[in-house]
Design a protein around this motif. Structure first.
Motif, PDB file in Angstrom:
ATOM      1  N   ARG A   1      39.720  45.270  46.088  1.00 14.97           N
ATOM      2  CA  ARG A   1      40.595  46.435  46.062  1.00 14.97           C
ATOM      3  C   ARG A   1      40.356  47.376  47.240  1.00 14.97           C
ATOM      4  O   ARG A   1      41.076  48.352  47.405  1.00 14.97           O
ATOM      5  CB  ARG A   1      40.397  47.205  44.749  1.00 14.97           C
ATOM      6  N   GLY A   2      39.359  47.075  48.055  1.00 18.27           N
ATOM      7  CA  GLY A   2      39.060  47.938  49.183  1.00 18.27           C
ATOM      8  C   GLY A   2      38.185  49.105  48.772  1.00 18.27           C
ATOM      9  O   GLY A   2      38.115  49.472  47.594  1.00 18.27           O
TER      10      GLY A   2
ATOM     11  N   LEU B   1      30.120  48.551  45.407  1.00 19.27           N
ATOM     12  CA  LEU B   1      30.086  49.584  46.452  1.00 19.27           C
ATOM     13  C   LEU B   1      31.161  50.631  46.221  1.00 19.27           C
ATOM     14  O   LEU B   1      30.944  51.828  46.469  1.00 19.27           O
ATOM     15  CB  LEU B   1      30.268  48.960  47.841  1.00 19.27           C
ATOM     16  N   ARG B   2      32.314  50.200  45.748  1.00 24.07           N
ATOM     17  CA  ARG B   2      33.393  51.172  45.520  1.00 24.07           C
ATOM     18  C   ARG B   2      33.059  52.112  44.370  1.00 24.07           C
ATOM     19  O   ARG B   2      33.144  53.334  44.512  1.00 24.07           O
ATOM     20  CB  ARG B   2      34.713  50.443  45.219  1.00 24.07           C
TER      21      ARG B   2
ATOM     22  N   HIS C   1      37.204  54.143  37.763  1.00 24.02           N
ATOM     23  CA  HIS C   1      35.791  54.045  37.398  1.00 24.02           C
ATOM     24  C   HIS C   1      35.419  52.682  36.817  1.00 24.02           C
ATOM     25  O   HIS C   1      34.240  52.423  36.584  1.00 24.02           O
ATOM     26  CB  HIS C   1      35.432  55.152  36.405  1.00 24.02           C
ATOM     27  N   ASP C   2      36.407  51.827  36.596  1.00 17.56           N
ATOM     28  CA  ASP C   2      36.147  50.491  36.059  1.00 17.56           C
ATOM     29  C   ASP C   2      36.016  49.476  37.188  1.00 17.56           C
ATOM     30  O   ASP C   2      36.793  49.512  38.155  1.00 17.56           O
ATOM     31  CB  ASP C   2      37.271  50.054  35.127  1.00 17.56           C
ATOM     32  N   LEU C   3      35.067  48.574  37.058  1.00 19.86           N
ATOM     33  CA  LEU C   3      34.931  47.508  38.048  1.00 19.86           C
ATOM     34  C   LEU C   3      35.939  46.415  37.743  1.00 19.86           C
ATOM     35  O   LEU C   3      35.946  45.855  36.645  1.00 19.86           O
ATOM     36  CB  LEU C   3      33.512  46.939  38.043  1.00 19.86           C
ATOM     37  N   ASP C   4      36.784  46.114  38.702  1.00 20.61           N
ATOM     38  CA  ASP C   4      37.840  45.110  38.551  1.00 20.61           C
ATOM     39  C   ASP C   4      37.518  43.952  39.483  1.00 20.61           C
ATOM     40  O   ASP C   4      37.610  44.082  40.708  1.00 20.61           O
ATOM     41  CB  ASP C   4      39.194  45.735  38.903  1.00 20.61           C
ATOM     42  N   PHE C   5      37.147  42.811  38.912  1.00 24.27           N
ATOM     43  CA  PHE C   5      36.724  41.672  39.718  1.00 24.27           C
ATOM     44  C   PHE C   5      37.847  40.661  39.939  1.00 24.27           C
ATOM     45  O   PHE C   5      37.602  39.550  40.410  1.00 24.27           O
ATOM     46  CB  PHE C   5      35.524  40.993  39.067  1.00 24.27           C
ATOM     47  N   SER C   6      39.068  41.044  39.629  1.00 22.67           N
ATOM     48  CA  SER C   6      40.181  40.121  39.797  1.00 22.67           C
ATOM     49  C   SER C   6      40.600  39.987  41.256  1.00 22.67           C
ATOM     50  O   SER C   6      41.223  39.004  41.643  1.00 22.67           O
ATOM     51  CB  SER C   6      41.374  40.572  38.958  1.00 22.67           C
ATOM     52  N   ARG C   7      40.243  40.964  42.067  1.00 21.95           N
ATOM     53  CA  ARG C   7      40.642  40.938  43.482  1.00 21.95           C
ATOM     54  C   ARG C   7      39.851  41.998  44.235  1.00 21.95           C
ATOM     55  O   ARG C   7      39.279  42.900  43.640  1.00 21.95           O
ATOM     56  CB  ARG C   7      42.139  41.246  43.626  1.00 21.95           C
TER      57      ARG C   7
END
Length: 350
Positions: A291-292, A239-240, A283-289
């Motif tokens: 991020r809002g 979504l972000r 622009h990168d998807l970060d799945f570590s946490r």
């Protein structure tokens, strides 16, 4: 708050509010309003939940929340998981399957109609009308398509009106009619608000789930791992980065620095979600946490159906996990990029 004039804006004299902090303050403060009558435009107060301000807006949101309790949502999730499984089996068996029309769309309609308590004998017709309202908030929707969308909204409103007069109001609509009877809301609002909820509970989640599927088919191996380890983070990050809701409309309520009373403004949620001052490598998807993000909005108009959208995402991710990566990667998306919203038009086999 900073407003940036844009010569390419679709509405003359409009402005843009951009960036994480500016969008948050713009949506939280009273300088921008959703109801043009409060900005000196000389129009009647809005009868649309999405465009209201003040006491009536708060009353309606309270009524909406009463149908989005945890107990209610838990029951809806059970139904969504069962429906998703049925839809998945049909999709896998169909060589011409489209994951938008065959999976995401029916799942979204099941969710919003279940929450609203739409009777079974009304679902087919209301589903047809809801589909025709797609794109209703796009400012550049072609005139012929706008006529279709507006007419569908009017026909749905008349259907709820007829049901009310016949004593057949049900679910959320019945709660609205009771509130109107008690003098808490206008009668016309009791008949129009179910239509606003149907449209909002269809188009936005359809784009949200569509973006999720689009990312999954482009990254099937990575999806399989993240869907198992961090499904909730997966949904939020999609979504972000994809920002299915790109812009929301507001008006300036008073003269101020950089804007004038009555000026139209776009609050650019996409710019907030991709703000490099807020997110490293935005622009990168970060799945570590988690991020809002601001894809559900912010402030007094934050999306009342956010919890339902997350349930839909949960059910969809669980269904997609059962598709082998090599099969999932055999689909490709075509896109509908609107001014206000973005989402896949189709996700069909290559």
């Amino acid at each position: 708050m900073e407003f940036v004039g844009d010569g390419t804006a679709l509405l003359t004299g409009s402005a843009y509010v951009r960036g994480w902090e500016r969008c948050r303050s713009g949506l939280a403060e009273d300088a921008l309003v959703s109801d043009g009558s409060l900005a000196g435009l000389g129009q009647a107060e809005s009868n649309n939940l999405l465009l209201m301000e003040g006491e009536l807006h708060q009353t309606l949101r309270r009524l909406v929340r009463s149908h989005l309790t945890k107990a209610h949502l838990d029951a809806v999730l059970v139904r969504l998981e069962a429906v998703a499984d049925e839809l998945l089996q049909a999709v896998l068996a169909d060589p011409d399957a489209d994951l938008v029309t065959g999976l995401a769309e029916p799942l979204v309609l099941e969710a919003i109609m279940s929450v609203l308590g739409i009777p079974a004998d009304r679902r087919t017709r209301l589903g047809e009308l809801t589909r025709k309202m797609l794109g209703l908030l796009e400012p550049d929707l072609p005139p012929d398509q706008r006529r279709v969308a507006v007419n569908a909204g009017m026909r749905a409103t008349l259907l709820f009106e007829r049901d009310a007069k016949a004593g057949r109001a049900a679910g959320f609509h019945a709660a609205l009619e009771a509130a109107a009877e008690a003098g808490e809301i206008p009668v016309k609002t009791a008949r129009s608000t179910p239509v606003v909820m149907l449209h909002g509970g269809y188009e936005n989640p359809l784009n949200q789930l569509g973006c999720l599927v689009a990312w999954a088919v482009e990254n099937p191996e990575r999806f399989a791992g993240v869907a198992e380890d961090a499904p909730a983070v997966l949904f939020e990050e999609v979504l972000r980065v994809y920002s299915p809701v790109r812009l929301v409309a507001r008006w300036a309520a008073a003269d101020g620095e950089g804007f004038r009373r009555g000026q139209f403004a776009w609050v650019d949620l996409e710019s907030a979600n991709l703000d490099g001052d807020r997110f490293a490598q935005p622009h990168d998807l970060d799945f570590s946490r988690k991020r809002g993000h601001m894809s559900f909005g912010h402030g007094r108009h934050v999306c009342p159906g956010a919890a339902l959208a997350r349930l839909e995402g949960r059910a969809l991710i669980a269904a997609l996990r059962r598709i082998p990566p090599d099969v999932l990667g055999g689909f490709t998306a075509t896109w509908r990029d609107g001014v206000v919203a973005r989402g896949p038009l189709t996700i069909a086999r290559r």
